[in-house]
Scaffold this motif. Structure first.
Motif, PDB file in Angstrom:
ATOM      1  N   GLY A  42       0.787  -1.290  -0.029  1.00  0.00           N
ATOM      2  CA  GLY A  42      -0.150  -0.132   0.006  1.00  0.00           C
ATOM      3  C   GLY A  42       0.832   1.281   0.143  1.00  0.00           C
ATOM      4  N   ARG A  43       1.878   1.361   0.942  1.00  0.00           N
ATOM      5  CA  ARG A  43       2.844   2.391   0.950  1.00  0.00           C
ATOM      6  C   ARG A  43       3.442   2.822  -0.218  1.00  0.00           C
ATOM      7  N   LYS A  44       3.675   1.446  -0.981  1.00  0.00           N
ATOM      8  CA  LYS A  44       4.562   1.714  -2.346  1.00  0.00           C
ATOM      9  C   LYS A  44       3.676   2.006  -3.371  1.00  0.00           C
ATOM     10  N   SER A  45       2.389   1.771  -3.351  1.00  0.00           N
ATOM     11  CA  SER A  45       1.443   2.373  -4.359  1.00  0.00           C
ATOM     12  C   SER A  45       1.319   3.730  -4.252  1.00  0.00           C
ATOM     13  N   LEU A  46       1.003   4.126  -2.963  1.00  0.00           N
ATOM     14  CA  LEU A  46       1.147   5.433  -2.710  1.00  0.00           C
ATOM     15  C   LEU A  46       2.292   6.464  -2.871  1.00  0.00           C
ATOM     16  N   ALA A  47       3.409   5.667  -2.789  1.00  0.00           N
ATOM     17  CA  ALA A  47       4.689   6.468  -3.142  1.00  0.00           C
ATOM     18  C   ALA A  47       4.752   6.794  -4.718  1.00  0.00           C
ATOM     19  N   MET A  48       4.220   5.761  -5.466  1.00  0.00           N
ATOM     20  CA  MET A  48       4.301   6.076  -6.906  1.00  0.00           C
ATOM     21  C   MET A  48       3.361   6.706  -7.335  1.00  0.00           C
ATOM     22  N   THR A  49       2.179   7.033  -6.666  1.00  0.00           N
ATOM     23  CA  THR A  49       1.230   7.753  -6.876  1.00  0.00           C
ATOM     24  C   THR A  49       1.580   9.536  -6.777  1.00  0.00           C
ATOM     25  N   ASP A  50       2.487   9.492  -5.649  1.00  0.00           N
ATOM     26  CA  ASP A  50       2.972  10.767  -5.456  1.00  0.00           C
ATOM     27  C   ASP A  50       3.915  11.282  -6.284  1.00  0.00           C
ATOM     28  N   HIS A  51       4.758  10.288  -6.895  1.00  0.00           N
ATOM     29  CA  HIS A  51       5.688  10.475  -8.008  1.00  0.00           C
ATOM     30  C   HIS A  51       5.079  11.072  -9.318  1.00  0.00           C
ATOM     31  N   PHE A  52       4.217  10.087  -9.658  1.00  0.00           N
ATOM     32  CA  PHE A  52       3.491  10.423 -11.096  1.00  0.00           C
ATOM     33  C   PHE A  52       2.523  11.620 -10.858  1.00  0.00           C
ATOM     34  N   PHE A  53       1.793  11.891  -9.837  1.00  0.00           N
ATOM     35  CA  PHE A  53       1.145  13.136  -9.468  1.00  0.00           C
ATOM     36  C   PHE A  53       2.069  14.453  -9.640  1.00  0.00           C
ATOM     37  N   LYS A  54       3.002  14.287  -9.062  1.00  0.00           N
ATOM     38  CA  LYS A  54       3.807  15.578  -9.385  1.00  0.00           C
ATOM     39  C   LYS A  54       4.266  15.704 -10.642  1.00  0.00           C
ATOM     40  N   CYS A  55       4.670  14.619 -11.509  1.00  0.00           N
ATOM     41  CA  CYS A  55       4.819  14.657 -12.990  1.00  0.00           C
ATOM     42  C   CYS A  55       3.765  15.226 -13.800  1.00  0.00           C
ATOM     43  N   LEU A  56       2.355  14.980 -13.146  1.00  0.00           N
ATOM     44  CA  LEU A  56       1.123  15.473 -13.790  1.00  0.00           C
ATOM     45  C   LEU A  56       1.035  16.883 -13.571  1.00  0.00           C
ATOM     46  N   HIS A  57       1.149  17.199 -12.241  1.00  0.00           N
ATOM     47  CA  HIS A  57       1.364  18.791 -11.964  1.00  0.00           C
ATOM     48  C   HIS A  57       2.004  19.637 -12.625  1.00  0.00           C
ATOM     49  N   ALA A  58       3.334  19.107 -12.684  1.00  0.00           N
ATOM     50  CA  ALA A  58       4.412  19.866 -13.302  1.00  0.00           C
ATOM     51  C   ALA A  58       3.904  20.124 -14.966  1.00  0.00           C
ATOM     52  N   ALA A  59       3.214  19.265 -15.571  1.00  0.00           N
ATOM     53  CA  ALA A  59       2.672  19.583 -16.806  1.00  0.00           C
ATOM     54  C   ALA A  59       1.237  20.170 -17.031  1.00  0.00           C
ATOM     55  N   GLY A  60       0.895  20.919 -15.662  1.00  0.00           N
ATOM     56  CA  GLY A  60      -0.626  21.342 -15.735  1.00  0.00           C
ATOM     57  C   GLY A  60      -1.683  20.671 -15.651  1.00  0.00           C
ATOM     58  N   ILE A  61      -1.427  19.075 -15.346  1.00  0.00           N
ATOM     59  CA  ILE A  61      -2.790  18.281 -15.384  1.00  0.00           C
ATOM     60  C   ILE A  61      -3.466  18.211 -13.834  1.00  0.00           C
ATOM     61  N   VAL A 121       3.618   9.552 -18.337  1.00  0.00           N
ATOM     62  CA  VAL A 121       4.024   8.535 -17.539  1.00  0.00           C
ATOM     63  C   VAL A 121       5.143   7.591 -18.520  1.00  0.00           C
ATOM     64  N   GLU A 122       4.705   7.455 -19.716  1.00  0.00           N
ATOM     65  CA  GLU A 122       5.512   6.928 -20.531  1.00  0.00           C
ATOM     66  C   GLU A 122       6.850   7.501 -20.622  1.00  0.00           C
ATOM     67  N   SER A 123       6.947   8.901 -20.823  1.00  0.00           N
ATOM     68  CA  SER A 123       8.119   9.448 -20.753  1.00  0.00           C
ATOM     69  C   SER A 123       8.797   9.286 -19.613  1.00  0.00           C
ATOM     70  N   VAL A 147      -7.933  14.099 -13.006  1.00  0.00           N
ATOM     71  CA  VAL A 147      -7.579  12.947 -12.561  1.00  0.00           C
ATOM     72  C   VAL A 147      -7.628  12.499 -11.360  1.00  0.00           C
ATOM     73  N   ILE A 148      -8.302  11.275 -10.901  1.00  0.00           N
ATOM     74  CA  ILE A 148      -8.720  10.804  -9.529  1.00  0.00           C
ATOM     75  C   ILE A 148      -7.870   9.570  -9.166  1.00  0.00           C
ATOM     76  N   ASP A 149      -8.146   9.185  -8.062  1.00  0.00           N
ATOM     77  CA  ASP A 149      -7.728   7.672  -7.452  1.00  0.00           C
ATOM     78  C   ASP A 149      -6.126   7.788  -7.420  1.00  0.00           C
ATOM     79  N   GLU A 150      -5.838   6.897  -8.231  1.00  0.00           N
ATOM     80  CA  GLU A 150      -4.173   6.664  -8.107  1.00  0.00           C
ATOM     81  C   GLU A 150      -3.739   6.543  -9.166  1.00  0.00           C
ATOM     82  N   VAL A 151      -2.265   6.528  -9.557  1.00  0.00           N
ATOM     83  CA  VAL A 151      -1.584   6.236 -10.671  1.00  0.00           C
ATOM     84  C   VAL A 151      -0.323   5.733 -10.261  1.00  0.00           C
TER      85      VAL A 151
END
Length: 236
Positions: free
Chosen positions: A53-72, A179-181, A206-210
């Motif tokens: 669970g913690r690992k899934s959340l850490a990955m979500t944090d990582h990818f959400f930061k990528c999305l926010h940086a791109a204005g998503i 995410v692919e990049s 975007v909601i839930d997790e990535v």
């Protein structure tokens, strides 16, 4: 925060209502699969993996930061990795049924794989061919195996307007490319991924997790990575 009011228990997360009208998502160590084999795309919980669970959340944090940086936009407010919890704005999932349940999941595919390959195997000449960020939409319905739904049906049933449908599909492709990049920079290849999208204050976000729970990723040797391996390659 008072988290005594549990409002939903899912396969990989529990949801609690907070006094400020936000929602607390608590990530669980449960894993899904079939016949004893772990598969993030399956609908049955078959066990637990400590720390998952913690690992899934850490990955979500990582990818959400990528999305926010791109204005998503996402529904994230804050998260607590130690508690495996994420506070989010209350969102209205896209495409709920007449009883207010379910919703839509948006899948973006870069190549034929999994259920797509099984469905269309007689029409696929080269399994290494690209699908150019093909978007498929499924209904969140475990009992019916998350059936596909097409664009005309979504509009005909008034689940979404044509405008919101196109916005959601465009958002899905944008997320997939980001995410692919990020994975490509780490020597990994994204096969496919699914996201959930909802309305927050009238905005499509975007909601839930990535996380690895919602994507298939391949290494440079052609091996599809399990949850723990993807976490190690992504976060270290």
């Amino acid at each position: 925060m008072n988290t005594s009011e549990k409002i939903y228990s899912g396969k990989t997360k529990d949801l609690y209502a907070l006094p400020n009208d936000n929602i607390l998502l608590v990530f669980k160590d449960d894993v899904t699969g079939e016949d004893g084999v772990i598969d993030p795309g399956a609908n049955t919980v078959i066990g637990q993996v400590e720390g998952k669970g913690r690992k899934s959340l850490a990955m979500t944090d990582h990818f959400f930061k990528c999305l926010h940086a791109a204005g998503i936009p996402t529904h994230l407010v804050r998260l607590d990795l130690e508690q495996a919890s994420m506070e989010v704005r209350r969102a209205e999932p896209l495409g709920k049924d007449i009883s207010g349940k379910g919703g839509l999941e948006f899948i973006c595919r870069t190549r034929p794989w999994g259920s797509f390959q099984r469905r269309y195997q007689n029409y696929i000449g080269d399994t290494a061919s690209t699908l150019d960020y093909l978007v498929e939409i499924t209904i969140k319905d475990d009992e019916r195996g998350d059936p596909l739904i097409n664009d005309d049906t979504i509009v005909a049933l008034d689940l979404l307007t044509e405008q919101h449908l196109e916005q959601a599909k465009d958002l899905t492709r944008r997320v997939c490319r980001i995410v692919e990049s990020d994975l490509t920079d780490k020597g990994l290849s994204l096969i496919d991924m699914k996201i959930e999208i909802g309305f927050v204050d009238g905005e499509v976000v975007v909601i839930d997790e990535v996380s690895a729970d919602a994507m298939r990723v391949m290494d440079d040797k052609g091996r599809v990575l399990d949850h723990g391996t993807l976490y190690e390659k992504l976060m270290h």
